[in-house]
Design an enzyme around this catalytic site. Structure first.
Site, PDB file in Angstrom:
ATOM      1  N   HIS A   6      -3.167   7.219   6.831  1.00 24.73           N
ATOM      2  CA  HIS A   6      -2.180   8.161   6.279  1.00 24.73           C
ATOM      3  C   HIS A   6      -2.850   9.461   5.812  1.00 24.73           C
ATOM      4  O   HIS A   6      -2.249  10.527   5.882  1.00 24.73           O
ATOM      5  CB  HIS A   6      -1.451   7.543   5.082  1.00 24.73           C
ATOM      6  N   HIS A  53      -4.799   0.964   7.095  1.00 21.91           N
ATOM      7  CA  HIS A  53      -3.466   1.555   7.287  1.00 21.91           C
ATOM      8  C   HIS A  53      -3.283   2.767   6.366  1.00 21.91           C
ATOM      9  O   HIS A  53      -2.842   3.834   6.799  1.00 21.91           O
ATOM     10  CB  HIS A  53      -2.400   0.486   7.019  1.00 21.91           C
ATOM     11  N   GLU A  54      -3.660   2.614   5.093  1.00 24.23           N
ATOM     12  CA  GLU A  54      -3.483   3.707   4.121  1.00 24.23           C
ATOM     13  C   GLU A  54      -4.442   4.858   4.403  1.00 24.23           C
ATOM     14  O   GLU A  54      -4.096   6.027   4.260  1.00 24.23           O
ATOM     15  CB  GLU A  54      -3.667   3.186   2.690  1.00 24.23           C
ATOM     16  N   CYS A  96       5.554  -0.098   7.329  1.00 18.37           N
ATOM     17  CA  CYS A  96       5.191   1.067   6.534  1.00 18.37           C
ATOM     18  C   CYS A  96       6.421   1.508   5.740  1.00 18.37           C
ATOM     19  O   CYS A  96       7.513   1.585   6.303  1.00 18.37           O
ATOM     20  CB  CYS A  96       4.732   2.194   7.450  1.00 18.37           C
ATOM     21  N   LEU A  97       6.238   1.783   4.454  1.00 21.34           N
ATOM     22  CA  LEU A  97       7.377   2.195   3.625  1.00 21.34           C
ATOM     23  C   LEU A  97       7.981   3.509   4.133  1.00 21.34           C
ATOM     24  O   LEU A  97       9.126   3.814   3.833  1.00 21.34           O
ATOM     25  CB  LEU A  97       6.949   2.343   2.163  1.00 21.34           C
ATOM     26  N   GLY A 150       0.843  -1.191   0.000  1.00 19.52           N
ATOM     27  CA  GLY A 150       0.000   0.000   0.000  1.00 19.52           C
ATOM     28  C   GLY A 150       0.875   1.237   0.000  1.00 19.52           C
ATOM     29  O   GLY A 150       2.006   1.204   0.500  1.00 19.52           O
ATOM     30  N   GLN A 178       2.800   9.944   1.409  1.00 19.45           N
ATOM     31  CA  GLN A 178       4.093   9.247   1.422  1.00 19.45           C
ATOM     32  C   GLN A 178       4.968   9.595   0.226  1.00 19.45           C
ATOM     33  O   GLN A 178       6.163   9.306   0.224  1.00 19.45           O
ATOM     34  CB  GLN A 178       3.882   7.725   1.463  1.00 19.45           C
TER      35      GLN A 178
HETATM   36 NI    NI Z   1       2.207   3.265   5.738  1.00 17.34          NI
END
Ligand code: NI
Length: 165
Positions: free
Chosen positions: A135, A131-132, A89-90, A44, A49
């Site tokens: 963000h 999760h996304e 998480c990236l 994701g 991000q």
């Molecule tokens: Ni994330």
């Protein structure tokens, strides 16, 4: 390939703006997000991000029909049943932690053409969506950890990723 913003960048903590233009610029950006996410082995990636403070994200669980862009999403229903899953998480590389969330969600969103759709998601897809979605409200998965655990983890992370001056 797009740059992925990491913990400490303000854009990750901002409240995002709705998308109003469903133009080729958006389509190109979303394509690049899918590529960047897949290259980084993520499932994701949300607009903040990549430094864009707008309400959209992409997911790809690598399962059939689960490569989806969500624009202006709203989670309209969550299950009472919750489950635990180790998230990463990236934007916080190397950090993984068990997070409790509802097991299924119903989400309304628009596709890249602005067409509205509703999706009921379970399992991994429901997990990634939540999760996304977080963000887009400036929330990171570490915010959902117990305070002590988070402080320890963030300290260790900062030591490892000290910014060069
Ligand atoms: Ni994330």
């Amino acid at each position: 390939m797009l740059d992925i913003y990491t913990l400490g960048e303000d854009v990750l903590r901002e409240k995002t703006q709705r998308v109003t233009e469903f133009d080729s610029g958006l389509a190109i950006l979303i394509d690049a997000m899918f590529e960047t996410m897949q290259e980084a082995d993520g499932i994701g990636l949300a607009a903040p991000q990549i430094g864009v403070s707008k309400r959209f994200f992409v997911v790809d669980t690598r399962r059939p029909n689960e490569q989806i862009a969500f624009i202006n999403p709203e989670i309209i229903e969550t299950s009472h049943e919750v489950g635990t899953y180790e998230e990463g998480c990236l934007s916080i590389p190397g950090v993984y932690y068990d997070i409790v969330r509802p097991l299924s969600v119903t989400i309304q969103a628009q596709d890249i053409h602005g067409k509205a759709f509703t999706l009921k998601a379970t399992d991994l897809l429901a997990r990634v969506i939540q999760h996304e979605y977080d963000h887009l409200n400036g929330t990171l998965f570490i915010d959902r950890m117990e305070d002590d655990a988070r402080e320890k983890l963030v300290k260790a992370y900062n030591r490892k990723h000290k910014k060069r001056r």
